[in-house]
Design a protein around this motif. Sequence first.
Motif, PDB file in Angstrom:
ATOM      1  N   MET A  49    -109.964  27.991  56.371  1.00 22.57           N
ATOM      2  CA  MET A  49    -110.623  28.789  55.336  1.00 22.57           C
ATOM      3  C   MET A  49    -109.895  30.127  55.222  1.00 22.57           C
ATOM      4  N   PRO A  50    -109.910  30.725  54.023  1.00 22.37           N
ATOM      5  CA  PRO A  50    -109.349  32.082  53.923  1.00 22.37           C
ATOM      6  C   PRO A  50    -110.118  33.003  54.872  1.00 22.37           C
ATOM      7  N   VAL A  60    -116.020  29.388  61.139  1.00 25.74           N
ATOM      8  CA  VAL A  60    -116.997  28.814  62.084  1.00 25.74           C
ATOM      9  C   VAL A  60    -117.852  27.784  61.366  1.00 25.74           C
ATOM     10  N   ASN A  61    -118.416  28.168  60.225  1.00 24.27           N
ATOM     11  CA  ASN A  61    -119.268  27.245  59.462  1.00 24.27           C
ATOM     12  C   ASN A  61    -118.472  26.069  58.909  1.00 24.27           C
ATOM     13  N   HIS A  62    -117.230  26.318  58.507  1.00 19.38           N
ATOM     14  CA  HIS A  62    -116.354  25.261  57.986  1.00 19.38           C
ATOM     15  C   HIS A  62    -116.159  24.168  59.042  1.00 19.38           C
ATOM     16  N   LEU A  63    -115.886  24.578  60.281  1.00 21.18           N
ATOM     17  CA  LEU A  63    -115.702  23.601  61.357  1.00 21.18           C
ATOM     18  C   LEU A  63    -117.022  22.889  61.667  1.00 21.18           C
ATOM     19  N   MET A  82    -119.522  34.165  69.406  1.00 24.15           N
ATOM     20  CA  MET A  82    -120.982  34.108  69.343  1.00 24.15           C
ATOM     21  C   MET A  82    -121.432  33.161  68.228  1.00 24.15           C
ATOM     22  N   GLY A  83    -120.696  33.161  67.111  1.00 26.59           N
ATOM     23  CA  GLY A  83    -121.020  32.274  66.003  1.00 26.59           C
ATOM     24  C   GLY A  83    -120.892  30.809  66.395  1.00 26.59           C
ATOM     25  N   VAL A  87    -123.860  27.765  66.312  1.00 30.65           N
ATOM     26  CA  VAL A  87    -123.813  26.489  65.587  1.00 30.65           C
ATOM     27  C   VAL A  87    -123.611  25.295  66.518  1.00 30.65           C
ATOM     28  N   GLY A  88    -123.581  25.551  67.829  1.00 32.83           N
ATOM     29  CA  GLY A  88    -123.513  24.455  68.795  1.00 32.83           C
ATOM     30  C   GLY A  88    -122.125  23.913  69.075  1.00 32.83           C
TER      31      GLY A  88
END
Length: 126
Positions: A49-50, A60-63, A82-83, A87-88
């Motif tokens: 992601m950019p 983090v969210n992309h993965l 931490m992020g 998200v586990g």
Amino acid sequence: METIRIAIPSTQPGGLDSEVGAHFGHCDCYTLVDVADGRVANIETLANMPHVHGGCMAPVNHLSQNGVQVLLAGGMGMRPLMGFAQVGITVYHGGDAASVKDAVDAFLSGTLVPFDRNQTCGGGCA
């Protein structure tokens, strides 16, 4: 048969022979390795992601949205670490590996250590 999806920051074009990207947020791409019963079952690449300052959660969210459960990384700031915990996604320090294959082999052999706060780089999001 339990499958684990591992992401490794990689140089282009990705894949097992690619070099491990020095920093998760600024890598060319991610090599996604699905491991089943302790063996590599599938390999894919995923564009990064950019990454802009303050936008640590985007990769983090992309993965996370791509089913990643484990990240093998060489460097990251505190905020994304931490992020990933939120998200586990479990992060291991794999920065000494020369190639994606070496990092995956080290993970499978149990020689990688979980990434901790003392290994993060300054700036929080570099």
